[in-house]
Design an enzyme around this catalytic site. Structure first.
Site, PDB file in Angstrom:
ATOM      1  N   LYS A 188       0.821  -1.188  -0.115  1.00  0.00           N
ATOM      2  CA  LYS A 188       0.047   0.110   0.068  1.00  0.00           C
ATOM      3  C   LYS A 188       0.917   1.146   0.006  1.00  0.00           C
ATOM      4  CE  LYS A 188      -1.448   2.950   2.783  1.00  0.00           C
ATOM      5  NZ  LYS A 188      -1.487   4.054   1.971  1.00  0.00           N
ATOM      6  N   GLY A 241       7.216   5.026   7.702  1.00  0.00           N
ATOM      7  CA  GLY A 241       6.816   6.441   8.011  1.00  0.00           C
ATOM      8  C   GLY A 241       6.777   6.695   9.287  1.00  0.00           C
ATOM      9  N   SER A 242       6.006   7.533   9.783  1.00  0.00           N
ATOM     10  CA  SER A 242       6.216   8.161  10.988  1.00  0.00           C
ATOM     11  C   SER A 242       6.025   7.238  12.221  1.00  0.00           C
ATOM     12  CB  SER A 242       5.051   9.181  11.456  1.00  0.00           C
ATOM     13  OG  SER A 242       3.731   8.520  11.212  1.00  0.00           O
ATOM     14  N   THR A 243       6.771   7.695  13.355  1.00  0.00           N
ATOM     15  CA  THR A 243       6.684   6.885  14.473  1.00  0.00           C
ATOM     16  C   THR A 243       5.411   6.923  14.881  1.00  0.00           C
ATOM     17  OG1 THR A 243       9.092   7.492  14.915  1.00  0.00           O
ATOM     18  CG2 THR A 243       7.944   7.090  16.511  1.00  0.00           C
ATOM     19  N   VAL A 245       2.468   6.438  13.557  1.00  0.00           N
ATOM     20  CA  VAL A 245       1.858   5.395  12.958  1.00  0.00           C
ATOM     21  C   VAL A 245       2.692   3.931  13.188  1.00  0.00           C
ATOM     22  CG1 VAL A 245       0.827   4.374  10.849  1.00  0.00           C
ATOM     23  CG2 VAL A 245       0.867   6.744  11.025  1.00  0.00           C
ATOM     24  N   GLY A 246       3.970   4.096  13.246  1.00  0.00           N
ATOM     25  CA  GLY A 246       4.512   2.706  13.891  1.00  0.00           C
ATOM     26  C   GLY A 246       4.008   2.379  15.048  1.00  0.00           C
ATOM     27  N   GLU A 264      10.449   1.154   9.849  1.00  0.00           N
ATOM     28  CA  GLU A 264      11.541   2.008   9.583  1.00  0.00           C
ATOM     29  C   GLU A 264      10.704   3.483   9.772  1.00  0.00           C
ATOM     30  OE1 GLU A 264      14.479  -0.478   7.835  1.00  0.00           O
ATOM     31  OE2 GLU A 264      14.613   1.767   7.927  1.00  0.00           O
ATOM     32  N   CYS A 298      13.990  10.666   5.769  1.00  0.00           N
ATOM     33  CA  CYS A 298      14.067  10.369   7.144  1.00  0.00           C
ATOM     34  C   CYS A 298      15.441  10.433   7.605  1.00  0.00           C
ATOM     35  CB  CYS A 298      13.494   8.893   7.151  1.00  0.00           C
ATOM     36  SG  CYS A 298      14.200   7.877   6.047  1.00  0.00           S
ATOM     37  N   GLU A 396      11.123  15.689  14.750  1.00  0.00           N
ATOM     38  CA  GLU A 396      11.628  15.617  13.293  1.00  0.00           C
ATOM     39  C   GLU A 396      10.502  16.727  12.472  1.00  0.00           C
ATOM     40  OE1 GLU A 396      10.141  12.248  11.283  1.00  0.00           O
ATOM     41  OE2 GLU A 396      11.716  12.022  10.398  1.00  0.00           O
TER      42      GLU A 396
HETATM   43  P1  NAD Z   1       2.841   8.543   7.544  1.00  0.00           P
HETATM   44  O1  NAD Z   1       3.131   7.591   8.744  1.00  0.00           O
HETATM   45  O2  NAD Z   1       1.893   9.422   7.813  1.00  0.00           O
HETATM   46  O3  NAD Z   1       2.542   7.679   6.436  1.00  0.00           O
HETATM   47  C1  NAD Z   1       3.409   6.612   5.862  1.00  0.00           C
HETATM   48  C2  NAD Z   1       2.283   5.539   5.416  1.00  0.00           C
HETATM   49  O4  NAD Z   1       1.565   4.974   6.336  1.00  0.00           O
HETATM   50  C3  NAD Z   1       1.490   6.001   4.082  1.00  0.00           C
HETATM   51  O5  NAD Z   1       1.185   4.959   3.391  1.00  0.00           O
HETATM   52  C4  NAD Z   1       0.073   6.059   4.698  1.00  0.00           C
HETATM   53  O6  NAD Z   1      -1.069   6.216   4.006  1.00  0.00           O
HETATM   54  C5  NAD Z   1       0.074   5.001   5.920  1.00  0.00           C
HETATM   55  N1  NAD Z   1      -0.743   5.349   7.143  1.00  0.00           N
HETATM   56  C6  NAD Z   1      -1.159   6.678   7.680  1.00  0.00           C
HETATM   57  N2  NAD Z   1      -2.003   5.972   8.664  1.00  0.00           N
HETATM   58  C7  NAD Z   1      -2.040   4.812   8.735  1.00  0.00           C
HETATM   59  C8  NAD Z   1      -2.708   4.037   9.479  1.00  0.00           C
HETATM   60  N3  NAD Z   1      -3.326   4.381  10.864  1.00  0.00           N
HETATM   61  N4  NAD Z   1      -2.359   2.525   9.494  1.00  0.00           N
HETATM   62  C9  NAD Z   1      -1.659   2.190   8.754  1.00  0.00           C
HETATM   63  N5  NAD Z   1      -0.890   2.982   7.576  1.00  0.00           N
HETATM   64  C10 NAD Z   1      -1.390   4.288   7.769  1.00  0.00           C
HETATM   65  O7  NAD Z   1       4.252   8.906   7.023  1.00  0.00           O
HETATM   66  P2  NAD Z   1       4.529  10.138   5.886  1.00  0.00           P
HETATM   67  O8  NAD Z   1       3.820  11.347   6.319  1.00  0.00           O
HETATM   68  O9  NAD Z   1       3.872   9.412   4.822  1.00  0.00           O
HETATM   69  O10 NAD Z   1       5.945   9.830   5.931  1.00  0.00           O
HETATM   70  C11 NAD Z   1       6.747  10.874   6.622  1.00  0.00           C
HETATM   71  C12 NAD Z   1       7.308   9.971   7.843  1.00  0.00           C
HETATM   72  O11 NAD Z   1       7.830   8.797   7.350  1.00  0.00           O
HETATM   73  C13 NAD Z   1       8.463  10.837   8.516  1.00  0.00           C
HETATM   74  O12 NAD Z   1       8.528  10.520   9.987  1.00  0.00           O
HETATM   75  C14 NAD Z   1       9.680   9.949   8.065  1.00  0.00           C
HETATM   76  O13 NAD Z   1      10.590  10.014   9.023  1.00  0.00           O
HETATM   77  C15 NAD Z   1       9.169   8.797   7.989  1.00  0.00           C
HETATM   78  N6  NAD Z   1      10.118   8.097   7.195  1.00  0.00           N
HETATM   79  C16 NAD Z   1      11.001   7.077   7.305  1.00  0.00           C
HETATM   80  C17 NAD Z   1      11.641   6.432   6.682  1.00  0.00           C
HETATM   81  C18 NAD Z   1      12.797   5.208   7.249  1.00  0.00           C
HETATM   82  O14 NAD Z   1      13.492   4.642   6.263  1.00  0.00           O
HETATM   83  N7  NAD Z   1      13.030   5.211   8.532  1.00  0.00           N
HETATM   84  C19 NAD Z   1      11.675   6.514   5.079  1.00  0.00           C
HETATM   85  C20 NAD Z   1      10.818   7.570   5.023  1.00  0.00           C
HETATM   86  C21 NAD Z   1      10.001   8.250   5.549  1.00  0.00           C
END
Ligand code: NAD
Length: 500
Positions: A188, A241-243, A245-246, A264, A298, A396
């Site tokens: 996704k 993605g973001s911490t 949502v992680g 990640e 990131c 961040e």
């Molecule tokens: P985000 O967490 O908002 O979204 C990432 C993904 O998660 C998207 O596909 C989004 O649709 C999905 N998502 C959002 N809410 C969700 C939920 N409740 N359940 C499941 N999936 C959900 O992050 P973003 O704004 O797209 O990206 C920015 C963040 O990602 C920053 O914090 C950045 O540091 C991090 N990031 C980390 C790495 C890494 O390798 N460590 C790489 C790129 C980005």
């Protein structure tokens, strides 16, 4: 479409994509469409289906069937390698098309997008070798009556959730390694940058990947993403993605089926510069590390920690570099810094630029909003006179905002570098190798750069310490993440009976 056009421009009409199920693209049909406007040109460029829970269930079921009947995991490593190699070749053939949509949806410069796509083909080529190298272990030290075998088996159906900042690169730092392990995938992408993921799914089918091994569902994180992290039939989830949502992924895994997680997450990465560094090189690296991908990265080096004796001079050197950065139309080949990808991210960055000044920091340069006729752009900013408790130093920002803190001793530099909840990446600049290596040992980060920054490739693993995540992607470590280990005890000869 691999010949760079001389003057690229946005498309007259947005391109409509289907989602990808069981080996073919499925048009949106009755489903609503999500339209993406280019963040740099403010015109519609793509449309994707808003998938439903039923679509997600169908994709997981397809991946499950493909895994359980062993149409992929049952092949030899050599056969899997063949598909990955072919996919790498097709990515190279279609590089221009992929880079074009990456730039249109994300806003990154086309020259950068082309470089990333070439790197992605390389990932597939490298991972093809790993498909053949992955193996288990054996124990013939258990006595003459027993032989032990340890096998590495694919985890199963992998859910792959990716962000919008490097839609194709982050995808390709995972997909070939997951496929090399023998797993099947439901991906996704971010709802704002789905095109390149859908293009890859088509490429994989063309390369000979059996149907059902790569499925792509499109739609928002709050519905489709949340559905994935809670899904009972996904065996492992790789989330980037973001911490915040992680954390939800961990909670959802605990509530559902304890799926294995690879996470990640965010970073607030230090750039440590000693007075004995080649300061010209370091200034260039620090400027690149914060401006690259408009700081929406990131691993961006957002905290400059510089030896006090050279701090003012070095800040001026970085400032001079940043003031010469070419911000502009990302479809222009000479552009170095493109648009801010989403409206929400733009508001976040502008908010931190205000907050930094309200908290008493001094904006040395940048933070400007160039008027390019359309789109969202921000000039790379430097804050000095900062303190360690300020939000611009702690949070961040995910934008082109650099803070500068001076240090007097190596111990202090390490202490400042570690003063964060994150541990994704770090850079150190010094011509004294003992000093540089001491810093790499003591700063807690999953990736380190010495006298360079943001270097990468398919061989070395990626991942974070502390709240930057769990697990590693890429390299053999990345393939092994998607396996689990099985122990097999084999009795040799006649059993000594327990029963009378
Ligand atoms: P985000 O967490 O908002 O979204 C990432 C993904 O998660 C998207 O596909 C989004 O649709 C999905 N998502 C959002 N809410 C969700 C939920 N409740 N359940 C499941 N999936 C959900 O992050 P973003 O704004 O797209 O990206 C920015 C963040 O990602 C920053 O914090 C950045 O540091 C991090 N990031 C980390 C790495 C890494 O390798 N460590 C790489 C790129 C980005």
């Amino acid at each position: 479409m691999n010949k760079p056009l001389t003057r690229l421009s946005p498309p007259a009409e947005p391109r409509e994509f289907g989602f990808f199920l069981d080996g073919r693209a499925v048009p949106a049909g009755e489903r609503s469409l999500i339209e993406r406007r280019s963040p740099a040109h403010d015109v519609p460029v793509t449309r994707i289906p808003h998938c439903t829970q039923d679509d997600l269930d169908a994709a997981v079921a397809a991946a499950r069937r493909a895994f359980d009947d062993r149409r992929w995991s049952g092949l030899s490593g050599a056969a899997r390698a063949g598909v990955l190699l072919k996919a790498g070749a097709l990515i190279r053939e279609r590089a221009e098309e992929i880079a074009y949509f990456e730039t249109l949806e994300n806003g990154k410069p086309i020259a950068q997008a082309r470089g990333e796509v070439a790197g992605c083909a390389d990932m597939f080529e490298y991972a093809s070798g790993l498909a053949r190298s992955l193996h288990g272990d054996s124990f013939n030290n258990l006595g003459d009556g027993m032989f032990g075998i340890v096998t590495r088996e694919p985890v199963g159906v992998v859910g792959l959730i990716t962000p919008w900042n490097f839609p194709f690169l982050i995808l390709c730092e995972r997909v070939p390694y997951i496929l090399a392990s023998g797993c099947t995938i439901v991906a996704k992408p971010s709802e704002v940058t789905s095109a390149s993921t859908l293009l890859l799914a088509g490429i994989l089918t063309e390369a000979g990947l059996p149907d059902g091994c790569m499925n792509v569902v499109t739609g928002p994180g709050s519905s489709i993403g949340q559905g994935m992290i809670e899904h009972m039939d996904i065996d492992m989830l790789s989330f980037t993605g973001s911490t915040g949502v992680g954390r939800r992924c961990v909670e959802a895994a605990a509530r559902s089926n304890f799926k294995k997680l690879g996470l990640e997450l965010g970073g607030k990465n230090p750039q440590i510069v000693f007075a004995d560094a080649d300061l010209e090189d370091a200034a260039d690296g620090v400027a690149f590390g914060i401006a690259f991908n408009t700081g929406q990265c990131c691993v961006s080096g957002s905290r400059l920690i510089v030896e006090r004796s050279v701090a003012d001079r070095f800040a001026a050197m970085v400032q001079a570099k940043l003031e010469r950065v070419r911000i502009g139309d990302p479809l222009d080949e000479s552009t170095q810094v493109g648009a801010i990808t989403t409206e929400a991210q733009n508001a976040t960055i502008l908010g931190y630029l205000r907050k930094g000044q309200e908290e008493g920091a001094r904006l040395l340069c940048g933070g400007t909003i160039p008027d390019l006729g359309a789109g969202r752009f921000i000039g790379p900013a430097i804050f000095t006179d900062v303190t360690r408790d300020m939000s611009i130093v702690r949070d961040e920002i995910f934008g082109p905002v650099l803070t500068i803190l001076p240090f007097d001793t190596l111990d202090e530099a390490v202490e400042i570098a570690n003063d964060t909840i994150y541990g994704l990446a770090a850079s150190v600049w010094s011509q004294d190798i003992d000093k540089a290596l001491t810093v790499t040992r003591r700063v807690r980060a999953g990736r380190f750069w010495v006298n360079t920054t943001l270097a990468g490739g398919p061989e070395l693993p990626l991942g974070g310490f502390k709240q930057s995540g769990w697990g590693r992607e890429a390299g053999m470590y990345g393939v092994e993440e998607y396996t689990q280990v099985k122990s097999v005890h084999v009795e040799i000869g006649k059993r000594r009976h327990w029963g009378a």
